[in-house]
Every structure is written in structure tokens, then in C-alpha cells.
Design a protein around this motif. Structure first.
Motif, PDB file in Angstrom:
ATOM      1  N   ILE A   1       0.723  -1.209   0.024  1.00  0.00           N
ATOM      2  CA  ILE A   1      -0.066  -0.061   0.000  1.00  0.00           C
ATOM      3  C   ILE A   1       0.873   1.322  -0.009  1.00  0.00           C
ATOM      4  O   ILE A   1       0.752   2.062  -0.767  1.00  0.00           O
ATOM      5  CB  ILE A   1      -0.887   0.146   1.074  1.00  0.00           C
ATOM      6  CG1 ILE A   1      -1.829  -1.362   1.118  1.00  0.00           C
ATOM      7  CG2 ILE A   1      -1.758   1.397   1.416  1.00  0.00           C
ATOM      8  CD1 ILE A   1      -2.476  -1.481   2.544  1.00  0.00           C
ATOM      9  N   LEU A   2       1.788   1.348   0.865  1.00  0.00           N
ATOM     10  CA  LEU A   2       2.697   2.331   1.006  1.00  0.00           C
ATOM     11  C   LEU A   2       3.667   2.590  -0.322  1.00  0.00           C
ATOM     12  O   LEU A   2       3.612   3.704  -0.826  1.00  0.00           O
ATOM     13  CB  LEU A   2       3.797   2.285   2.106  1.00  0.00           C
ATOM     14  CG  LEU A   2       3.047   2.476   3.321  1.00  0.00           C
ATOM     15  CD1 LEU A   2       4.344   2.185   4.631  1.00  0.00           C
ATOM     16  CD2 LEU A   2       2.681   3.868   3.808  1.00  0.00           C
ATOM     17  N   LEU A   3       3.918   1.567  -0.967  1.00  0.00           N
ATOM     18  CA  LEU A   3       4.709   1.666  -1.999  1.00  0.00           C
ATOM     19  C   LEU A   3       3.749   2.321  -3.276  1.00  0.00           C
ATOM     20  O   LEU A   3       4.151   3.309  -3.971  1.00  0.00           O
ATOM     21  CB  LEU A   3       5.334   0.182  -2.734  1.00  0.00           C
ATOM     22  CG  LEU A   3       6.708  -0.055  -2.301  1.00  0.00           C
ATOM     23  CD1 LEU A   3       7.018  -1.247  -2.756  1.00  0.00           C
ATOM     24  CD2 LEU A   3       7.630   0.848  -2.697  1.00  0.00           C
ATOM     25  N   ASN A   4       2.487   1.967  -3.136  1.00  0.00           N
ATOM     26  CA  ASN A   4       1.970   2.290  -4.429  1.00  0.00           C
ATOM     27  C   ASN A   4       1.461   3.769  -4.179  1.00  0.00           C
ATOM     28  O   ASN A   4       1.692   4.731  -5.117  1.00  0.00           O
ATOM     29  CB  ASN A   4       0.415   1.644  -4.388  1.00  0.00           C
ATOM     30  CG  ASN A   4      -0.349   1.664  -5.690  1.00  0.00           C
ATOM     31  OD1 ASN A   4      -0.199   1.135  -6.616  1.00  0.00           O
ATOM     32  ND2 ASN A   4      -1.156   2.878  -5.780  1.00  0.00           N
ATOM     33  N   LEU A   5       1.329   4.385  -2.916  1.00  0.00           N
ATOM     34  CA  LEU A   5       0.895   5.773  -2.544  1.00  0.00           C
ATOM     35  C   LEU A   5       2.135   6.577  -2.671  1.00  0.00           C
ATOM     36  O   LEU A   5       2.111   7.511  -3.382  1.00  0.00           O
ATOM     37  CB  LEU A   5       0.440   5.844  -1.270  1.00  0.00           C
ATOM     38  CG  LEU A   5      -1.057   4.943  -0.858  1.00  0.00           C
ATOM     39  CD1 LEU A   5      -1.420   5.332   0.561  1.00  0.00           C
ATOM     40  CD2 LEU A   5      -2.155   5.178  -1.894  1.00  0.00           C
ATOM     41  N   VAL A   6       3.327   5.915  -2.305  1.00  0.00           N
ATOM     42  CA  VAL A   6       4.434   7.023  -2.454  1.00  0.00           C
ATOM     43  C   VAL A   6       4.910   7.100  -3.734  1.00  0.00           C
ATOM     44  O   VAL A   6       5.238   7.979  -4.367  1.00  0.00           O
ATOM     45  CB  VAL A   6       5.684   6.607  -1.459  1.00  0.00           C
ATOM     46  CG1 VAL A   6       6.680   7.320  -1.611  1.00  0.00           C
ATOM     47  CG2 VAL A   6       5.024   6.493  -0.105  1.00  0.00           C
ATOM     48  N   THR A   7       4.939   5.978  -4.679  1.00  0.00           N
ATOM     49  CA  THR A   7       5.362   5.835  -6.239  1.00  0.00           C
ATOM     50  C   THR A   7       4.290   6.936  -6.750  1.00  0.00           C
ATOM     51  O   THR A   7       4.915   7.608  -7.510  1.00  0.00           O
ATOM     52  CB  THR A   7       5.068   4.382  -6.696  1.00  0.00           C
ATOM     53  OG1 THR A   7       5.915   3.549  -5.731  1.00  0.00           O
ATOM     54  CG2 THR A   7       5.686   4.357  -8.086  1.00  0.00           C
ATOM     55  N   ASN A   8       3.018   6.888  -6.710  1.00  0.00           N
ATOM     56  CA  ASN A   8       2.174   7.685  -7.175  1.00  0.00           C
ATOM     57  C   ASN A   8       2.380   9.169  -6.895  1.00  0.00           C
ATOM     58  O   ASN A   8       2.483  10.016  -7.834  1.00  0.00           O
ATOM     59  CB  ASN A   8       0.435   7.539  -6.956  1.00  0.00           C
ATOM     60  CG  ASN A   8       0.045   6.383  -7.643  1.00  0.00           C
ATOM     61  OD1 ASN A   8       0.438   5.878  -8.598  1.00  0.00           O
ATOM     62  ND2 ASN A   8      -1.133   5.947  -7.233  1.00  0.00           N
ATOM     63  N   ALA A   9       2.774   9.523  -5.628  1.00  0.00           N
ATOM     64  CA  ALA A   9       3.007  10.785  -5.040  1.00  0.00           C
ATOM     65  C   ALA A   9       3.982  11.510  -5.809  1.00  0.00           C
ATOM     66  O   ALA A   9       4.025  12.412  -6.330  1.00  0.00           O
ATOM     67  CB  ALA A   9       3.334  10.872  -3.522  1.00  0.00           C
ATOM     68  N   ILE A  10       5.189  10.308  -5.837  1.00  0.00           N
ATOM     69  CA  ILE A  10       6.567  10.921  -6.589  1.00  0.00           C
ATOM     70  C   ILE A  10       6.076  11.174  -8.105  1.00  0.00           C
ATOM     71  O   ILE A  10       6.595  12.298  -8.711  1.00  0.00           O
ATOM     72  CB  ILE A  10       7.706  10.020  -6.663  1.00  0.00           C
ATOM     73  CG1 ILE A  10       7.902   9.849  -5.204  1.00  0.00           C
ATOM     74  CG2 ILE A  10       8.869  10.310  -7.513  1.00  0.00           C
ATOM     75  CD1 ILE A  10       8.947   8.674  -4.860  1.00  0.00           C
ATOM     76  N   LYS A  11       5.220  10.369  -8.820  1.00  0.00           N
ATOM     77  CA  LYS A  11       5.041  10.304 -10.345  1.00  0.00           C
ATOM     78  C   LYS A  11       4.110  11.888 -10.415  1.00  0.00           C
ATOM     79  O   LYS A  11       4.541  12.351 -11.316  1.00  0.00           O
ATOM     80  CB  LYS A  11       4.003   9.148 -10.741  1.00  0.00           C
ATOM     81  CG  LYS A  11       4.204   8.687 -11.838  1.00  0.00           C
ATOM     82  CD  LYS A  11       3.654   7.411 -11.928  1.00  0.00           C
ATOM     83  CE  LYS A  11       2.095   7.058 -11.744  1.00  0.00           C
ATOM     84  NZ  LYS A  11       1.630   5.671 -12.127  1.00  0.00           N
ATOM     85  N   PHE A  12       3.424  12.122  -9.420  1.00  0.00           N
ATOM     86  CA  PHE A  12       2.729  13.317  -9.909  1.00  0.00           C
ATOM     87  C   PHE A  12       3.217  14.552  -9.305  1.00  0.00           C
ATOM     88  O   PHE A  12       2.499  15.641  -8.982  1.00  0.00           O
ATOM     89  CB  PHE A  12       1.030  13.016  -9.393  1.00  0.00           C
ATOM     90  CG  PHE A  12       0.615  12.024 -10.303  1.00  0.00           C
ATOM     91  CD1 PHE A  12       0.137  12.229 -11.493  1.00  0.00           C
ATOM     92  CD2 PHE A  12       0.107  10.760 -10.035  1.00  0.00           C
ATOM     93  CE1 PHE A  12      -0.404  11.353 -12.517  1.00  0.00           C
ATOM     94  CE2 PHE A  12      -0.241   9.672 -10.666  1.00  0.00           C
ATOM     95  CZ  PHE A  12      -0.660  10.138 -11.970  1.00  0.00           C
ATOM     96  N   SER A  13       4.534  14.545  -8.796  1.00  0.00           N
ATOM     97  CA  SER A  13       4.909  15.720  -8.054  1.00  0.00           C
ATOM     98  C   SER A  13       5.873  16.585  -9.050  1.00  0.00           C
ATOM     99  O   SER A  13       6.640  16.070  -9.873  1.00  0.00           O
ATOM    100  CB  SER A  13       5.659  15.195  -6.733  1.00  0.00           C
ATOM    101  OG  SER A  13       4.938  14.933  -5.676  1.00  0.00           O
ATOM    102  N   PRO A  14       5.696  17.854  -8.834  1.00  0.00           N
ATOM    103  CA  PRO A  14       6.634  18.680  -9.902  1.00  0.00           C
ATOM    104  C   PRO A  14       8.156  18.429  -9.231  1.00  0.00           C
ATOM    105  O   PRO A  14       8.614  18.356  -7.900  1.00  0.00           O
ATOM    106  CB  PRO A  14       6.197  20.073  -9.486  1.00  0.00           C
ATOM    107  CG  PRO A  14       5.326  20.099  -8.313  1.00  0.00           C
ATOM    108  CD  PRO A  14       4.990  18.649  -8.044  1.00  0.00           C
TER     109      PRO A  14
END
Ligand code: ADP
Length: 241
Positions: free
Chosen positions: A114-127
Motif C-alpha cells: 500500500i505504501l509503495l503504491n501511494l508513495v510511487t504515485n505521489a512521486i510520479k505526480f509531483s513537480p
């Protein structure tokens, strides 16, 4: 989706090898390196998609089993940080895992997933140049019986009418999120199922354009069935990504 994300890239890779094998094209070392890098990225995306599809299948067929154990939240954070750090560096995004000093009874593999998915998404959509913060909050009162984990970013955010939709299978905010960001739209649906297997809830708060705060709440006390035995569910090797 399978046609677009699995069959087409596979056909592309097979076609390329066919050309090289036939001797019809001559590839310079530099071109070869570039093509190999593109092939590697496509293959990695396909593996990740297949893992998501297999996880979804396990969840749908009720064969996911939770192995509840008491774990240290900071150690789980350190494990996730080690996995995501390289991609965060590449995207020039700072990931900050707040120290919690907490222990929790949970299925370790599910928490990592769960954490990996959320953190990976956060990185992916961050400037570039922005920060992603990860933490966990102790129950604020004795009436609160859950620990809240959160992943906060300063990216593009999610429009109010899509906040619930993103937890459904194959749902993405923009069509380009599949092509440009390489996602399948399955990750959050898997997270939701894993959280709910623990008797918890998951959600996201966002003001469009001003980042997201994904959170999930896990009951503080292990879920017991009527006979007092910790939930029958036991995980059977969910892959980590
Ligand atoms: P994937 O990332 O593989 O597309 P997910 O189920 O993890 O699948 O996410 C679904 C969609 O939710 C993403 O494609 C994106 O549109 C949106 N989303 C998820 N996380 C974020 C985030 N941190 N910021 C903005 N949009 C997000």
C-alpha cells in the motif's frame, strides 16, 4: 487495456528482435543502447501490470490471506524509502518519512504494498523540487481505534468529482496518465481491497491543483472472528509492487 498495455508493446519488442535477427537492419552500439533502454522500460511496465492483474485476481478470488504480526512502523518506512529513493532522486522529489516510534499489528506485505503504491504515485505526480511527506498518526483519543497513515504531496491534486473514482479498477484522472505516466489504474483498487481486508478505510483529500493527501486507517486491534481467532485471511505472497 490488456491489448494496449500488454499486446502492443510485446509485438513491438518481438518485431524489433525479428528485424535484428534477419540482418535487415544494422544497429550502431549507441542505437542499440537506446533501443535496449526502451525495451527494458516497456518490459518493466508489463511486469508491473501483470503483477497488478495477478494481485487483483487473488483479491477477487478471496485467496489473499493476511499474516498479522506486530511490526515497527519506522522499519517499514525505511524499507519503502530504500525502494523509492532512486526514482525520487531521478524525479528530483524529496521524500520525507516522519519518525513515529510506533508499532502496529498488520500484514507486513500488505503495508509495504500500500505504501509503495501511494508513495510511487505521489512521486510520479509531483513537480521537481517538491516534497512528499509520509507519516502515521497515533489514535488521538481512547475512542479512536485506528492508526492513520498518510502520504502527502504537492502535485497537481485530484478534482473533487474524481476523489472516489480513483479507487475503482482501471480509473485514472486523465487518459494520458496511462501513456505518459505508465500506470494501469489498478494500484489504488488493490490498496483499497488490502486496507478493507484489515477492516480499515482509505481515502484522499485534495484541493485541485494543490496536491493530495492520501490516508488509510488500520484498526489498532487485530480483527478477530467470532471464535477469537485472528482473521482467517493470510497473505499468499503478494508481490511488493
Ligand atoms: P496508476 O498509478 O497505475 O494509474 P492508481 O490506481 O495507483 O493507478 O491511480 C489511479 C489514478 O489516480 C492515477 O492514474 C492518477 O490519475 C490518480 N492519482 C493517483 N495518485 C495521485 C496523486 N498523488 N496525484 C494526482 N493524481 C493521482
Amino acid at each position: 487495456m490488456v491489448t494496449h498495455d500488454l499486446r502492443s508493446p510485446m509485438q513491438g519488442i518481438a518485431g524489433f528482435f525479428e528485424l535484428v535477427e534477419s540482418g535487415l537492419i544494422q544497429v550502431t552500439p549507441a542505437q542499440g543502447q537506446q533501443l535496449a533502454a526502451r525495451g527494458r522500460i516497456s518490459s518493466m511496465r508489463m511486469v508491473s501490470l501483470m503483477n497488478d492483474l495477478l494481485d487483483m485476481e487473488k483479491i477477487n478470488s478471496n485467496t489473499v490471506k493476511l499474516e498479522l504480526e506486530e511490526i515497527n512502523v519506522d522499519s517499514a518506512f525505511a524499507e519503502v524509502q530504500q525502494i523509492v529513493q532512486e526514482s525520487a532522486n531521478r524525479s528530483n522529489v524529496r521524500v520525507v518519512f516522519s519518525e513515529t516510534g510506533m508499532n502496529i499489528t498488520i500484514d507486513h506485505q500488505s503495508l509495504t504494498r500500500i505504501l509503495l503504491n501511494l508513495v510511487t504515485n505521489a512521486i510520479k505526480f509531483s513537480p521537481p523540487g517538491s516534497t512528499v511527506t509520509i507519516g502515521a498518526l497515533q489514535p488521538q483519543s481512547s475512542s479512536e481505534e485506528f492508526v492513520e497513515f498518510f502520504v502527502q504531496d504537492n502535485g497537481r491534486g485530484i478534482p473533487a468529482d474524481k476523489l472516489e473514482m480513483v479507487f475503482q479498477r482501471f480509473q485514472q484522472v486523465k487518459v494520458a496518465d496511462a501513456t505518459e505516466k505508465g500506470g494501469s489504474g489498478l494500484g489504488l483498487a488493490i490498496c483499497k481491497s488490502l486496507v478493507e481486508l484489515h477492516g480499515g478505510t482509505i481515502g484522499v483529500d485534495s484541493t485541485d491543483g494543490k496536491g493530495c493527501r492520501f490516508w488509510f486507517r488500520i484498526p489498532n486491534v487485530p480483527k478477530k472472528d467470532a471464535s477469537g481467532i485472528i482473521s482467517e485471511a493470510k497473505t499468499s505472497g503478494l508481490p511488493n509492487t
